[in-house]
Every structure is written in C-alpha cells, then in structure tokens.
Design a protein around this motif. Structure first.
Motif, PDB file in Angstrom:
ATOM      1  N   GLY A  54       0.797  -1.217   0.000  1.00  0.00           N
ATOM      2  CA  GLY A  54       0.000   0.000   0.000  1.00  0.00           C
ATOM      3  C   GLY A  54       0.829   1.266   0.000  1.00  0.00           C
ATOM      4  O   GLY A  54       0.361   2.315   0.432  1.00  0.00           O
ATOM      5  N   GLY A  55       2.059   1.185  -0.485  1.00  0.00           N
ATOM      6  CA  GLY A  55       2.912   2.368  -0.553  1.00  0.00           C
ATOM      7  C   GLY A  55       3.558   2.749   0.762  1.00  0.00           C
ATOM      8  O   GLY A  55       4.243   3.764   0.841  1.00  0.00           O
ATOM      9  N   LYS A  56       3.361   1.955   1.826  1.00  0.00           N
ATOM     10  CA  LYS A  56       3.948   2.280   3.120  1.00  0.00           C
ATOM     11  C   LYS A  56       5.370   1.726   3.215  1.00  0.00           C
ATOM     12  O   LYS A  56       5.686   0.691   2.635  1.00  0.00           O
ATOM     13  N   GLU A  57       6.200   2.453   3.975  1.00  0.00           N
ATOM     14  CA  GLU A  57       7.565   2.008   4.182  1.00  0.00           C
ATOM     15  C   GLU A  57       7.626   1.045   5.366  1.00  0.00           C
ATOM     16  O   GLU A  57       6.941   1.231   6.367  1.00  0.00           O
ATOM     17  N   ALA A  58       8.466   0.016   5.219  1.00  0.00           N
ATOM     18  CA  ALA A  58       8.671  -0.930   6.316  1.00  0.00           C
ATOM     19  C   ALA A  58       9.778  -0.392   7.220  1.00  0.00           C
ATOM     20  O   ALA A  58      10.884  -0.924   7.282  1.00  0.00           O
ATOM     21  N   GLN A 107       2.739   5.284  11.396  1.00  0.00           N
ATOM     22  CA  GLN A 107       1.544   5.589  10.619  1.00  0.00           C
ATOM     23  C   GLN A 107       0.492   4.505  10.794  1.00  0.00           C
ATOM     24  O   GLN A 107      -0.704   4.799  10.918  1.00  0.00           O
ATOM     25  N   ALA A 108       0.941   3.252  10.805  1.00  0.00           N
ATOM     26  CA  ALA A 108       0.009   2.140  10.974  1.00  0.00           C
ATOM     27  C   ALA A 108      -0.698   2.229  12.328  1.00  0.00           C
ATOM     28  O   ALA A 108      -1.890   1.933  12.443  1.00  0.00           O
ATOM     29  N   VAL A 109       0.037   2.627  13.369  1.00  0.00           N
ATOM     30  CA  VAL A 109      -0.568   2.783  14.695  1.00  0.00           C
ATOM     31  C   VAL A 109      -1.559   3.944  14.702  1.00  0.00           C
ATOM     32  O   VAL A 109      -2.678   3.832  15.199  1.00  0.00           O
ATOM     33  N   ALA A 110      -1.137   5.084  14.130  1.00  0.00           N
ATOM     34  CA  ALA A 110      -1.955   6.304  14.168  1.00  0.00           C
ATOM     35  C   ALA A 110      -3.286   6.122  13.461  1.00  0.00           C
ATOM     36  O   ALA A 110      -4.277   6.774  13.813  1.00  0.00           O
TER      37      ALA A 110
END
Length: 254
Positions: free
Chosen positions: A29-33, A40-43
């Motif tokens: 989904g375009g997110k950085e690991a 961002q995943a938490v927020a």
C-alpha cells in the motif's frame, strides 16, 4: 517503565515486520517498512494516538535506563564494565532517537522515510571535510554490530539477560530470541554495507535505510522468500521483546 519500553520496542518491530511481509507479497500500500511506516500504521487505528503516547513514554524510559547503566555501571566483572557502558550509551542514543521520532510524529512532524533520511544525512556528511571517512566508519560500525548480534544469537548469549523463566517458557523464548536476533543482525549489517558502499563509491544515493535494506533481501538469490524470511524474523524479534519485558533483568544501579 523500562518494561513498558520493551513492550513499545516489541510493538514497533512487530509492525515493521508485518509491513515488510506486506511488501513481500505486493500488498504494501505504498507504506515504508520502517519506523515511520509503523507509526503511521498505529496512528490510523482507533486509539492510535494513545498508543503512540505510551510508545513515546516507553522509549523515554528505555533511554533513561540505558543512560543510568552507562553512568553508574552494572553488576558485572570489572574487565567488562567499559565495554558494557559504551554499549549502554549507544543504546541510549538509539532509544532517544526513537523517543524523539515518536514524539515528533504525535505533533505532526512525520518526517521522511528512513531511506530518504539515510541518503540526505549521508550526502551532508560526505560534503564535509573527512565526512566520507566518517560515513565509512559508521557503516563498518553497523556491520560489526550486526555480526556481533548474529554471533550472540547463535551462541544464545541473550539468555544471560533473562531470569525467572521456567523450562516451558525457555523452550518458547529461546527460538524466538535466536530467529529474531539473527534477522535483526542481518538487517543491521545490511544497512552498514550500503553506507560503506556509498562512502567508498562516493555516491550518497547508494545509502539505504531500514525500508530499502529490507527490500534488497528480495534481490538475493532467495528472491522474495529472502525478504519473507527476514520479515518473519523481525516479527519474531517483536515477540521476543515482549518476552524480555516479562523476564529481562532490570536491576537497580548504584
């Protein structure tokens, strides 16, 4: 507070490992690991800001714990005190960066990805007199640290930091610690290799952060399964961190 910090560290590694698995299977989904992607995943989840506050408190606690150990020492043989204190000081810096990044994220300063930060800081450093050699030294330091972590994982040295485990718990914690620390060491060494290569070739863009280094494992002969294996290892280190929160020796310093 230190145990809360170990839980926060575990959550961060769990999220990074999960994001890396999503990248491996083409569903990132375009997110950085990396740290930014994990925060961002938490927020984005219900109650996310409250969790971020607890993570910030946890990293602050870890930093204070390591500062205390660096300043006042630990109950260890005299011949190893200097080395242990230097290690504690280095971890204090890492956890302070984690605290600052989490706190900044809470106040809307999301920053750039780890890859972009790595390239930017490398370019700035290499633009200064002697900066190229500093970057090379940092890269070598990451490689050495990664190798030490891998060796300690193979030799199960991490078990010396745990106490009060029963036999059943040990059978669970030991494989988690071995696999998790192996992955952690490999990723750390990978970051160092890219930094060293950037310094040697005088090409700052060759530097990679956590996200880029993880993705490079998909370019190995193992293909995407190389990334899957390392991502799974990072996930396991997150679980191991929860075990540390339960059984880690957190002793008072004097």
């Amino acid at each position: 507070m230190s145990r809360v910090g170990l839980v926060a560290r575990g959550l961060l590694y769990l999220l990074i490992g999960w994001l890396a698995l999503q990248v491996a299977f083409g569903d990132g989904g375009g997110k950085e690991a990396d740290r930014k992607g994990a925060l961002q995943a938490v927020a984005e989840k219900p109650g996310g800001p409250a969790v971020l506050v607890l993570m910030a408190v946890g990293f602050a606690a870890l930093a204070l714990w390591q500062v205390a150990e660096a300043l006042y020492g630990r109950p260890i043989p005299d011949g190893h005190k200097a080395t242990k204190r230097l290690g504690s000081a280095a971890r204090a810096v890492v956890y302070t960066v984690g605290f600052a990044a989490t706190l900044g994220f809470l106040f809307g300063h999301t920053g750039s990805s780890s890859d972009q930060q790595s390239k930017t800081y490398t370019a700035r450093a290499m633009g200064e007199p002697g900066g190229r050699w500093l970057v090379l030294a940092i890269g070598i330091g990451f490689v050495v640290w990664g190798v030490v972590v891998v060796v300690h994982a193979v030799r199960r040295e991490f078990l010396k930091e745990l106490t009060g485990m029963g036999r059943a718990a040990r059978h669970v914690v030991q494989p988690l610690g071995v696999a998790g620390n192996l992955a952690r060491g490999l990723v750390g060494s990978g970051v160092g290799v890219f930094l060293a290569y950037a310094a040697i070739s005088f090409e700052p863009d060759k530097a990679q952060g956590l996200d880029g280094t993880l993705r490079e494992f998909a370019s190995t002969p193992a293909g995407v399964w190389g990334l899957v294996a390392v991502a799974a290892g990072v996930l396991l280190f997150g679980l191991y961190s929860f075990c540390e929160a339960r059984w880690r020796k957190v002793e008072a310093v004097s």
